[in-house]
Design an enzyme around this catalytic site. Sequence first.
Site, PDB file in Angstrom:
ATOM      1  N   THR A   1      21.013  31.256  -9.553  1.00  0.00           N
ATOM      2  CA  THR A   1      21.637  30.296 -10.467  1.00  0.00           C
ATOM      3  C   THR A   1      20.785  30.261 -11.728  1.00  0.00           C
ATOM      4  O   THR A   1      19.609  29.885 -11.666  1.00  0.00           O
ATOM      5  CB  THR A   1      21.687  28.887  -9.840  1.00  0.00           C
ATOM      6  OG1 THR A   1      22.377  28.963  -8.599  1.00  0.00           O
ATOM      7  CG2 THR A   1      22.410  27.925 -10.771  1.00  0.00           C
TER       8      THR A   1
ATOM      9  N   LYS B   1      29.810  27.845 -11.552  1.00  0.00           N
ATOM     10  CA  LYS B   1      28.806  27.211 -10.686  1.00  0.00           C
ATOM     11  C   LYS B   1      28.314  25.885 -11.276  1.00  0.00           C
ATOM     12  O   LYS B   1      28.234  24.871 -10.579  1.00  0.00           O
ATOM     13  CB  LYS B   1      27.632  28.180 -10.507  1.00  0.00           C
ATOM     14  CG  LYS B   1      26.362  27.581  -9.969  1.00  0.00           C
ATOM     15  CD  LYS B   1      26.263  27.649  -8.475  1.00  0.00           C
ATOM     16  CE  LYS B   1      25.056  26.847  -7.991  1.00  0.00           C
ATOM     17  NZ  LYS B   1      24.934  26.828  -6.568  1.00  0.00           N
TER      18      LYS B   1
ATOM     19  N   LYS C   1      18.011  20.911 -11.321  1.00  0.00           N
ATOM     20  CA  LYS C   1      18.042  22.200 -12.030  1.00  0.00           C
ATOM     21  C   LYS C   1      19.465  22.519 -12.496  1.00  0.00           C
ATOM     22  O   LYS C   1      19.697  22.861 -13.656  1.00  0.00           O
ATOM     23  CB  LYS C   1      17.530  23.308 -11.098  1.00  0.00           C
ATOM     24  CG  LYS C   1      17.726  24.708 -11.657  1.00  0.00           C
ATOM     25  CD  LYS C   1      17.502  25.816 -10.633  1.00  0.00           C
ATOM     26  CE  LYS C   1      17.979  27.142 -11.206  1.00  0.00           C
ATOM     27  NZ  LYS C   1      17.798  28.269 -10.312  1.00  0.00           N
TER      28      LYS C   1
HETATM   29  P1  NAD Z   1      13.073  30.398  -3.392  1.00  0.00           P
HETATM   30  O1  NAD Z   1      12.057  29.843  -4.302  1.00  0.00           O
HETATM   31  O2  NAD Z   1      12.989  30.109  -1.917  1.00  0.00           O
HETATM   32  O3  NAD Z   1      13.129  32.012  -3.538  1.00  0.00           O
HETATM   33  C1  NAD Z   1      12.917  32.689  -4.742  1.00  0.00           C
HETATM   34  C2  NAD Z   1      12.038  33.897  -4.416  1.00  0.00           C
HETATM   35  O4  NAD Z   1      11.888  34.684  -5.597  1.00  0.00           O
HETATM   36  C3  NAD Z   1      10.637  33.522  -3.941  1.00  0.00           C
HETATM   37  O5  NAD Z   1      10.409  34.056  -2.656  1.00  0.00           O
HETATM   38  C4  NAD Z   1       9.718  34.134  -5.001  1.00  0.00           C
HETATM   39  O6  NAD Z   1       8.501  34.621  -4.472  1.00  0.00           O
HETATM   40  C5  NAD Z   1      10.579  35.254  -5.530  1.00  0.00           C
HETATM   41  N1  NAD Z   1      10.188  35.715  -6.862  1.00  0.00           N
HETATM   42  C6  NAD Z   1       9.854  34.964  -7.948  1.00  0.00           C
HETATM   43  N2  NAD Z   1       9.568  35.772  -8.995  1.00  0.00           N
HETATM   44  C7  NAD Z   1       9.731  37.044  -8.549  1.00  0.00           C
HETATM   45  C8  NAD Z   1       9.574  38.322  -9.156  1.00  0.00           C
HETATM   46  N3  NAD Z   1       9.204  38.441 -10.442  1.00  0.00           N
HETATM   47  N4  NAD Z   1       9.798  39.417  -8.404  1.00  0.00           N
HETATM   48  C9  NAD Z   1      10.176  39.309  -7.108  1.00  0.00           C
HETATM   49  N5  NAD Z   1      10.342  38.121  -6.467  1.00  0.00           N
HETATM   50  C10 NAD Z   1      10.119  37.017  -7.192  1.00  0.00           C
HETATM   51  O7  NAD Z   1      14.482  29.934  -3.960  1.00  0.00           O
HETATM   52  P2  NAD Z   1      15.911  29.930  -3.211  1.00  0.00           P
HETATM   53  O8  NAD Z   1      16.142  28.602  -2.602  1.00  0.00           O
HETATM   54  O9  NAD Z   1      16.010  31.159  -2.378  1.00  0.00           O
HETATM   55  O10 NAD Z   1      16.887  30.035  -4.465  1.00  0.00           O
HETATM   56  C11 NAD Z   1      17.117  31.262  -5.145  1.00  0.00           C
HETATM   57  C12 NAD Z   1      18.207  31.043  -6.159  1.00  0.00           C
HETATM   58  O11 NAD Z   1      19.391  30.589  -5.500  1.00  0.00           O
HETATM   59  C13 NAD Z   1      17.884  29.993  -7.231  1.00  0.00           C
HETATM   60  O12 NAD Z   1      18.370  30.426  -8.462  1.00  0.00           O
HETATM   61  C14 NAD Z   1      18.616  28.756  -6.721  1.00  0.00           C
HETATM   62  O13 NAD Z   1      18.970  27.872  -7.780  1.00  0.00           O
HETATM   63  C15 NAD Z   1      19.848  29.386  -6.092  1.00  0.00           C
HETATM   64  N6  NAD Z   1      20.474  28.576  -5.049  1.00  0.00           N
HETATM   65  C16 NAD Z   1      19.723  27.976  -4.094  1.00  0.00           C
HETATM   66  C17 NAD Z   1      20.352  27.209  -3.112  1.00  0.00           C
HETATM   67  C18 NAD Z   1      19.554  26.533  -2.013  1.00  0.00           C
HETATM   68  O14 NAD Z   1      20.111  25.684  -1.317  1.00  0.00           O
HETATM   69  N7  NAD Z   1      18.279  26.874  -1.817  1.00  0.00           N
HETATM   70  C19 NAD Z   1      21.746  27.070  -3.117  1.00  0.00           C
HETATM   71  C20 NAD Z   1      22.495  27.741  -4.091  1.00  0.00           C
HETATM   72  C21 NAD Z   1      21.830  28.485  -5.053  1.00  0.00           C
END
Ligand code: NAD
Length: 289
Positions: free
Chosen positions: A87, A162, A237
């Site tokens: 997102t 979204k 966010k």
């Molecule tokens: P998270 O923080 O658990 O995972 C993100 C991952 O990206 C981390 O493991 C981090 O180490 C990795 N990362 C960061 N920079 C990086 C890089 N340069 N190279 C490689 N890896 C890198 O977050 P999440 O909950 O998995 O969410 C991910 C996305 O999905 C976000 O944009 C969030 O808004 C969206 N989202 C989350 C949810 C939810 O319920 N968690 C629901 C819908 C959408």
Amino acid sequence: MKIGFIGLGNMGAPMAANLAAAGHQVIGFDLAAPCPDGVLKADSSTAAATGQDVVITMLPNGAILRSVAAEIIPAMDKGAAFVDCSTVDVDSARDVAADAVAAGLLAVDAPVSGGVGGASGGTLTFMAGGSDAAFAKAEPLFDIMGQKAVHCGESGAGQSAKICNNMILGVTMIATCEAFALADKLGLDRQKMFDVVSTSSGYSWSMNAYCPAPGIGPTSPADNNYKPGFAAELMLKDLRLSQQAAKAVDAATPLGQHATDLYRVFVEDEDGQGMDFSAMLPRFEKKGR
Ligand code: NAD
């Protein structure tokens, strides 16, 4: 298909695992998180992207997406698809897609709804932006990771859908919570309140499917001490992204702005960080006018 998967956090890890379990060859990279079962580990994002049919990113925000995109776009094979499921702000989605297309790639912005439960269960909803050819290439993978994929339009349309959806969600959750808090003070039983509203014109997903009152309606994070679920800081966010987009196109979103302000106070000044976004109900319970 040969798939690269970058960003194996709460969402990315189960999504990548589901693709591997369906028989695809998945190679993953994350700066910190481990690779889930069935996913090979790459040493860099570039290594994960090289020679793949599709590269999927699931990253925290637009700035990180832009930096990862700058690394992987030159490494990807022409004709491969870059599918970003993070997102992010609409501008980042459009800019990254334009760079990818200019490099001869197919590009899709495909944020998801459904949270960690949906990612694990393969029941996410994908809202996608990009060309017909790009969507067609990604769709079989959406079918594995999710239960529904809507092609919303050109690049950025997925992110637009979204943030509009989540702006509605933030506003209706606050309305539902403040109505419960008002009902409490009026001496109205919460179960009766649910029985009426969930079958009357005040019904919504927040009330009917994710009721913020413990012990009422279907099982929800309220029944688990407001452990997320969908964390309040993630709602903040998404609301901020909605207001950034609204400003950019001069759209009037007064309730979206107010919801953003309330979640900001809840997360940054109060105890909302790490709580489910439905914990607005105990917050309102403690407050007077
Ligand atoms: P998270 O923080 O658990 O995972 C993100 C991952 O990206 C981390 O493991 C981090 O180490 C990795 N990362 C960061 N920079 C990086 C890089 N340069 N190279 C490689 N890896 C890198 O977050 P999440 O909950 O998995 O969410 C991910 C996305 O999905 C976000 O944009 C969030 O808004 C969206 N989202 C989350 C949810 C939810 O319920 N968690 C629901 C819908 C959408």
